[in-house]
Design a protein around this motif. Structure first.
Motif, PDB file in Angstrom:
ATOM      1  N   ALA A  54      16.800  -1.637   1.442  1.00 20.17           N
ATOM      2  CA  ALA A  54      15.960  -1.656   2.631  1.00 20.17           C
ATOM      3  C   ALA A  54      14.511  -1.844   2.203  1.00 20.17           C
ATOM      4  O   ALA A  54      14.106  -1.404   1.125  1.00 20.17           O
ATOM      5  CB  ALA A  54      16.122  -0.354   3.401  1.00 20.17           C
ATOM      6  N   ARG A  55      13.749  -2.502   3.036  1.00 21.84           N
ATOM      7  CA  ARG A  55      12.323  -2.696   2.759  1.00 21.84           C
ATOM      8  C   ARG A  55      11.650  -1.355   2.510  1.00 21.84           C
ATOM      9  O   ARG A  55      10.802  -1.219   1.638  1.00 21.84           O
ATOM     10  CB  ARG A  55      11.692  -3.411   3.952  1.00 21.84           C
ATOM     11  N   GLN A  56      12.068  -0.339   3.247  1.00 13.68           N
ATOM     12  CA  GLN A  56      11.470   0.992   3.106  1.00 13.68           C
ATOM     13  C   GLN A  56      11.674   1.553   1.698  1.00 13.68           C
ATOM     14  O   GLN A  56      10.827   2.265   1.187  1.00 13.68           O
ATOM     15  CB  GLN A  56      12.062   1.945   4.151  1.00 13.68           C
ATOM     16  N   GLN A  57      12.785   1.208   1.045  1.00 18.55           N
ATOM     17  CA  GLN A  57      13.018   1.686  -0.324  1.00 18.55           C
ATOM     18  C   GLN A  57      11.951   1.154  -1.275  1.00 18.55           C
ATOM     19  O   GLN A  57      11.509   1.861  -2.166  1.00 18.55           O
ATOM     20  CB  GLN A  57      14.404   1.260  -0.814  1.00 18.55           C
ATOM     21  N   ASN A  58      11.541  -0.087  -1.102  1.00 18.77           N
ATOM     22  CA  ASN A  58      10.490  -0.634  -1.959  1.00 18.77           C
ATOM     23  C   ASN A  58       9.180   0.102  -1.738  1.00 18.77           C
ATOM     24  O   ASN A  58       8.464   0.408  -2.681  1.00 18.77           O
ATOM     25  CB  ASN A  58      10.298  -2.126  -1.692  1.00 18.77           C
ATOM     26  N   PRO A  80       3.302  -3.412  -1.130  1.00 20.40           N
ATOM     27  CA  PRO A  80       4.597  -3.926  -0.705  1.00 20.40           C
ATOM     28  C   PRO A  80       4.432  -5.013   0.351  1.00 20.40           C
ATOM     29  O   PRO A  80       3.620  -4.885   1.257  1.00 20.40           O
ATOM     30  CB  PRO A  80       5.293  -2.706  -0.106  1.00 20.40           C
ATOM     31  N   GLY A  81       5.191  -6.077   0.197  1.00 17.83           N
ATOM     32  CA  GLY A  81       5.147  -7.142   1.179  1.00 17.83           C
ATOM     33  C   GLY A  81       5.812  -8.407   0.686  1.00 17.83           C
ATOM     34  O   GLY A  81       6.231  -8.498  -0.469  1.00 17.83           O
ATOM     35  N   PRO A  82       5.919  -9.390   1.577  1.00 20.11           N
ATOM     36  CA  PRO A  82       6.498 -10.680   1.188  1.00 20.11           C
ATOM     37  C   PRO A  82       5.666 -11.321   0.076  1.00 20.11           C
ATOM     38  O   PRO A  82       4.447 -11.185   0.039  1.00 20.11           O
ATOM     39  CB  PRO A  82       6.413 -11.503   2.468  1.00 20.11           C
ATOM     40  N   ALA A 115       9.684  -3.649  -7.815  1.00 20.35           N
ATOM     41  CA  ALA A 115      10.870  -3.422  -6.992  1.00 20.35           C
ATOM     42  C   ALA A 115      10.926  -4.603  -6.037  1.00 20.35           C
ATOM     43  O   ALA A 115       9.960  -4.894  -5.334  1.00 20.35           O
ATOM     44  CB  ALA A 115      10.744  -2.111  -6.225  1.00 20.35           C
ATOM     45  N   VAL A 116      12.055  -5.303  -6.023  1.00 13.89           N
ATOM     46  CA  VAL A 116      12.103  -6.569  -5.284  1.00 13.89           C
ATOM     47  C   VAL A 116      13.380  -6.689  -4.448  1.00 13.89           C
ATOM     48  O   VAL A 116      14.438  -6.201  -4.820  1.00 13.89           O
ATOM     49  CB  VAL A 116      11.982  -7.757  -6.262  1.00 13.89           C
ATOM     50  N   ILE A 117      13.228  -7.333  -3.320  1.00 13.52           N
ATOM     51  CA  ILE A 117      14.344  -7.765  -2.490  1.00 13.52           C
ATOM     52  C   ILE A 117      14.321  -9.290  -2.543  1.00 13.52           C
ATOM     53  O   ILE A 117      13.298  -9.907  -2.262  1.00 13.52           O
ATOM     54  CB  ILE A 117      14.177  -7.292  -1.029  1.00 13.52           C
ATOM     55  N   HIS A 118      15.416  -9.910  -2.904  1.00 15.15           N
ATOM     56  CA  HIS A 118      15.449 -11.362  -3.047  1.00 15.15           C
ATOM     57  C   HIS A 118      15.897 -12.077  -1.781  1.00 15.15           C
ATOM     58  O   HIS A 118      15.713 -13.281  -1.664  1.00 15.15           O
ATOM     59  CB  HIS A 118      16.337 -11.783  -4.203  1.00 15.15           C
ATOM     60  N   ASP A 119      16.515 -11.372  -0.841  1.00 16.62           N
ATOM     61  CA  ASP A 119      17.005 -12.035   0.370  1.00 16.62           C
ATOM     62  C   ASP A 119      16.443 -11.366   1.626  1.00 16.62           C
ATOM     63  O   ASP A 119      17.133 -11.172   2.607  1.00 16.62           O
ATOM     64  CB  ASP A 119      18.525 -12.067   0.401  1.00 16.62           C
ATOM     65  N   TYR A 120      15.166 -11.023   1.571  1.00 18.12           N
ATOM     66  CA  TYR A 120      14.496 -10.342   2.682  1.00 18.12           C
ATOM     67  C   TYR A 120      14.311 -11.299   3.873  1.00 18.12           C
ATOM     68  O   TYR A 120      13.955 -12.462   3.701  1.00 18.12           O
ATOM     69  CB  TYR A 120      13.126  -9.837   2.223  1.00 18.12           C
ATOM     70  N   ALA A 121      14.585 -10.802   5.046  1.00 17.07           N
ATOM     71  CA  ALA A 121      14.333 -11.561   6.272  1.00 17.07           C
ATOM     72  C   ALA A 121      13.684 -10.612   7.276  1.00 17.07           C
ATOM     73  O   ALA A 121      14.160  -9.498   7.473  1.00 17.07           O
ATOM     74  CB  ALA A 121      15.634 -12.110   6.829  1.00 17.07           C
ATOM     75  N   GLU A 122      12.595 -11.043   7.854  1.00 16.97           N
ATOM     76  CA  GLU A 122      11.902 -10.193   8.818  1.00 16.97           C
ATOM     77  C   GLU A 122      12.661 -10.110  10.110  1.00 16.97           C
ATOM     78  O   GLU A 122      13.379 -10.934  10.524  1.00 16.97           O
ATOM     79  CB  GLU A 122      10.499 -10.740   9.073  1.00 16.97           C
TER      80      GLU A 122
END
Length: 60
Positions: A7-11, A29-31, A53-60
């Protein structure tokens, strides 16, 4: 550190936790422009190592 579907919140939480123990903010934290769907939080740990800490498939 890359998580499969965090989750974005985890980052955001990781960034705050690292700073609470002496880490230094290295990017809010952000795109990111690295590639589409990249969302990251960056900190330097107390020894100066860069942690992302990264999310590779983040979608708003």
């Amino acid at each position: 550190m890359a998580n499969r579907r965090p989750a974005r919140q985890q980052n955001c939480t990781l960034g705050r936790a690292a700073q609470a123990v002496g880490g230094i903010d290295n990017g809010a934290p952000g795109p990111c422009d690295y590639h589409p769907g990249n969302y990251a939080a960056l900190v330097y740990d107390p020894e100066g190592n860069n942690i992302k800490a990264v999310i590779h498939d983040y979608a708003e």
